[in-house]
Design a protein around this motif. Sequence first.
Motif, PDB file in Angstrom:
ATOM      1  N   MET A   1     -43.705 -27.012 -28.598  1.00  9.62           N
ATOM      2  CA  MET A   1     -43.900 -25.938 -29.552  1.00  9.62           C
ATOM      3  C   MET A   1     -42.681 -25.859 -30.473  1.00  9.62           C
ATOM      4  O   MET A   1     -41.547 -25.995 -30.027  1.00  9.62           O
ATOM      5  CB  MET A   1     -44.113 -24.611 -28.818  1.00  9.62           C
ATOM      6  CG  MET A   1     -44.237 -23.456 -29.773  1.00  9.62           C
ATOM      7  SD  MET A   1     -44.993 -21.953 -29.132  1.00  9.62           S
ATOM      8  CE  MET A   1     -43.800 -21.349 -28.014  1.00  9.62           C
ATOM      9  N   THR A   2     -42.929 -25.637 -31.758  1.00  8.50           N
ATOM     10  CA  THR A   2     -41.837 -25.528 -32.719  1.00  8.50           C
ATOM     11  C   THR A   2     -41.259 -24.116 -32.716  1.00  8.50           C
ATOM     12  O   THR A   2     -41.921 -23.169 -32.298  1.00  8.50           O
ATOM     13  CB  THR A   2     -42.342 -25.854 -34.141  1.00  8.50           C
ATOM     14  OG1 THR A   2     -43.409 -24.965 -34.462  1.00  8.50           O
ATOM     15  CG2 THR A   2     -42.814 -27.284 -34.243  1.00  8.50           C
ATOM     16  N   GLY A   3     -40.042 -23.996 -33.211  1.00 11.48           N
ATOM     17  CA  GLY A   3     -39.380 -22.697 -33.273  1.00 11.48           C
ATOM     18  C   GLY A   3     -40.052 -21.727 -34.218  1.00 11.48           C
ATOM     19  O   GLY A   3     -39.941 -20.519 -34.071  1.00 11.48           O
ATOM     20  N   VAL A  55     -34.557 -19.505 -43.070  1.00 13.34           N
ATOM     21  CA  VAL A  55     -35.349 -18.907 -41.993  1.00 13.34           C
ATOM     22  C   VAL A  55     -35.738 -19.976 -40.976  1.00 13.34           C
ATOM     23  O   VAL A  55     -35.694 -19.747 -39.764  1.00 13.34           O
ATOM     24  CB  VAL A  55     -36.578 -18.164 -42.568  1.00 13.34           C
ATOM     25  CG1 VAL A  55     -37.468 -17.636 -41.470  1.00 13.34           C
ATOM     26  CG2 VAL A  55     -36.130 -17.022 -43.462  1.00 13.34           C
ATOM     27  N   LEU A  56     -36.124 -21.163 -41.465  1.00  7.38           N
ATOM     28  CA  LEU A  56     -36.441 -22.264 -40.556  1.00  7.38           C
ATOM     29  C   LEU A  56     -35.231 -22.634 -39.701  1.00  7.38           C
ATOM     30  O   LEU A  56     -35.355 -22.865 -38.494  1.00  7.38           O
ATOM     31  CB  LEU A  56     -36.894 -23.497 -41.340  1.00  7.38           C
ATOM     32  CG  LEU A  56     -38.360 -23.596 -41.680  1.00  7.38           C
ATOM     33  CD1 LEU A  56     -38.595 -24.725 -42.672  1.00  7.38           C
ATOM     34  CD2 LEU A  56     -39.193 -23.811 -40.436  1.00  7.38           C
ATOM     35  N   LEU A  57     -34.079 -22.691 -40.326  1.00  4.89           N
ATOM     36  CA  LEU A  57     -32.861 -23.033 -39.600  1.00  4.89           C
ATOM     37  C   LEU A  57     -32.556 -21.989 -38.538  1.00  4.89           C
ATOM     38  O   LEU A  57     -32.209 -22.327 -37.392  1.00  4.89           O
ATOM     39  CB  LEU A  57     -31.685 -23.174 -40.571  1.00  4.89           C
ATOM     40  CG  LEU A  57     -30.341 -23.523 -39.952  1.00  4.89           C
ATOM     41  CD1 LEU A  57     -30.400 -24.870 -39.241  1.00  4.89           C
ATOM     42  CD2 LEU A  57     -29.263 -23.536 -41.024  1.00  4.89           C
ATOM     43  N   THR A  58     -32.705 -20.731 -38.885  1.00  8.75           N
ATOM     44  CA  THR A  58     -32.469 -19.659 -37.921  1.00  8.75           C
ATOM     45  C   THR A  58     -33.416 -19.787 -36.731  1.00  8.75           C
ATOM     46  O   THR A  58     -32.994 -19.666 -35.568  1.00  8.75           O
ATOM     47  CB  THR A  58     -32.641 -18.283 -38.597  1.00  8.75           C
ATOM     48  OG1 THR A  58     -31.688 -18.175 -39.653  1.00  8.75           O
ATOM     49  CG2 THR A  58     -32.431 -17.154 -37.613  1.00  8.75           C
ATOM     50  N   ASP A  59     -34.690 -20.030 -37.016  1.00  3.90           N
ATOM     51  CA  ASP A  59     -35.658 -20.215 -35.931  1.00  3.90           C
ATOM     52  C   ASP A  59     -35.319 -21.444 -35.088  1.00  3.90           C
ATOM     53  O   ASP A  59     -35.435 -21.409 -33.859  1.00  3.90           O
ATOM     54  CB  ASP A  59     -37.078 -20.353 -36.487  1.00  3.90           C
ATOM     55  CG  ASP A  59     -37.658 -19.024 -36.939  1.00  3.90           C
ATOM     56  OD1 ASP A  59     -37.057 -17.974 -36.643  1.00  3.90           O
ATOM     57  OD2 ASP A  59     -38.718 -19.041 -37.590  1.00  3.90           O
ATOM     58  N   HIS A  60     -34.900 -22.515 -35.748  1.00  5.04           N
ATOM     59  CA  HIS A  60     -34.554 -23.740 -35.016  1.00  5.04           C
ATOM     60  C   HIS A  60     -33.367 -23.485 -34.081  1.00  5.04           C
ATOM     61  O   HIS A  60     -33.380 -23.904 -32.917  1.00  5.04           O
ATOM     62  CB  HIS A  60     -34.227 -24.857 -36.011  1.00  5.04           C
ATOM     63  CG  HIS A  60     -33.878 -26.152 -35.355  1.00  5.04           C
ATOM     64  ND1 HIS A  60     -34.780 -26.886 -34.623  1.00  5.04           N
ATOM     65  CD2 HIS A  60     -32.707 -26.844 -35.311  1.00  5.04           C
ATOM     66  CE1 HIS A  60     -34.192 -27.978 -34.158  1.00  5.04           C
ATOM     67  NE2 HIS A  60     -32.925 -27.965 -34.562  1.00  5.04           N
ATOM     68  N   LEU A  61     -32.357 -22.801 -34.598  1.00  2.01           N
ATOM     69  CA  LEU A  61     -31.193 -22.505 -33.756  1.00  2.01           C
ATOM     70  C   LEU A  61     -31.570 -21.599 -32.587  1.00  2.01           C
ATOM     71  O   LEU A  61     -31.127 -21.825 -31.453  1.00  2.01           O
ATOM     72  CB  LEU A  61     -30.094 -21.840 -34.595  1.00  2.01           C
ATOM     73  CG  LEU A  61     -29.401 -22.727 -35.614  1.00  2.01           C
ATOM     74  CD1 LEU A  61     -28.503 -21.891 -36.518  1.00  2.01           C
ATOM     75  CD2 LEU A  61     -28.613 -23.834 -34.950  1.00  2.01           C
ATOM     76  N   GLY A  62     -32.387 -20.602 -32.853  1.00  7.77           N
ATOM     77  CA  GLY A  62     -32.749 -19.642 -31.821  1.00  7.77           C
ATOM     78  C   GLY A  62     -33.717 -20.183 -30.785  1.00  7.77           C
ATOM     79  O   GLY A  62     -33.765 -19.683 -29.661  1.00  7.77           O
ATOM     80  N   GLU A  82     -27.768 -32.320 -34.555  1.00  7.73           N
ATOM     81  CA  GLU A  82     -28.895 -32.313 -35.488  1.00  7.73           C
ATOM     82  C   GLU A  82     -28.864 -31.058 -36.365  1.00  7.73           C
ATOM     83  O   GLU A  82     -29.051 -31.126 -37.585  1.00  7.73           O
ATOM     84  CB  GLU A  82     -30.194 -32.366 -34.689  1.00  7.73           C
ATOM     85  CG  GLU A  82     -31.461 -32.306 -35.504  1.00  7.73           C
ATOM     86  CD  GLU A  82     -32.676 -32.276 -34.605  1.00  7.73           C
ATOM     87  OE1 GLU A  82     -33.437 -33.264 -34.643  1.00  7.73           O
ATOM     88  OE2 GLU A  82     -32.865 -31.286 -33.857  1.00  7.73           O
ATOM     89  N   ALA A  83     -28.596 -29.898 -35.758  1.00  8.16           N
ATOM     90  CA  ALA A  83     -28.517 -28.648 -36.505  1.00  8.16           C
ATOM     91  C   ALA A  83     -27.332 -28.656 -37.452  1.00  8.16           C
ATOM     92  O   ALA A  83     -27.453 -28.231 -38.611  1.00  8.16           O
ATOM     93  CB  ALA A  83     -28.424 -27.468 -35.553  1.00  8.16           C
ATOM     94  N   ALA A  84     -26.188 -29.163 -37.003  1.00  9.52           N
ATOM     95  CA  ALA A  84     -25.013 -29.250 -37.874  1.00  9.52           C
ATOM     96  C   ALA A  84     -25.276 -30.155 -39.071  1.00  9.52           C
ATOM     97  O   ALA A  84     -24.884 -29.839 -40.207  1.00  9.52           O
ATOM     98  CB  ALA A  84     -23.807 -29.746 -37.075  1.00  9.52           C
ATOM     99  N   ASP A  85     -25.944 -31.260 -38.844  1.00 16.65           N
ATOM    100  CA  ASP A  85     -26.298 -32.176 -39.937  1.00 16.65           C
ATOM    101  C   ASP A  85     -27.242 -31.497 -40.929  1.00 16.65           C
ATOM    102  O   ASP A  85     -27.121 -31.659 -42.138  1.00 16.65           O
ATOM    103  CB  ASP A  85     -26.933 -33.456 -39.407  1.00 16.65           C
ATOM    104  CG  ASP A  85     -25.949 -34.333 -38.637  1.00 16.65           C
ATOM    105  OD1 ASP A  85     -24.724 -34.110 -38.747  1.00 16.65           O
ATOM    106  OD2 ASP A  85     -26.418 -35.242 -37.917  1.00 16.65           O
ATOM    107  N   ALA A  86     -28.206 -30.729 -40.411  1.00 18.40           N
ATOM    108  CA  ALA A  86     -29.145 -30.012 -41.284  1.00 18.40           C
ATOM    109  C   ALA A  86     -28.406 -28.975 -42.120  1.00 18.40           C
ATOM    110  O   ALA A  86     -28.677 -28.824 -43.321  1.00 18.40           O
ATOM    111  CB  ALA A  86     -30.236 -29.352 -40.446  1.00 18.40           C
TER     112      ALA A  86
END
Length: 93
Positions: A1-3, A55-62, A82-86
């Motif tokens: 499931m995606t964030g 918002v996508l980044l926030t969801d991905h981190l969370g 991966e998040a740092a690169d994004a």
Amino acid sequence: MTGYDSDKDAYLARLKRVEGQVRGLHRMVDADAYCIDVLTQVSAATKALQAVALVLLTDHLGHCVAEAAGRGGAEGDAKVKEAADAIARLVRS
């Protein structure tokens, strides 16, 4: 499931608005609209896309990064990188 799975409809609505903005830009250029007016709308569309990205980044981190970090090890490290690169790509754009 995606964030972003729980907010998928909201994301799709935001992207549909951006799509409408871009189509409006196409019409403006086709109609030879004043350059500054076109640039103003380009800026608005860019900001709308940036808002979606944040918002996508926030969801991905969370969701994705937090779960992987909780498990630890190489998977956690990989998700953090991966998040740092994004984030770096977003800052450069």
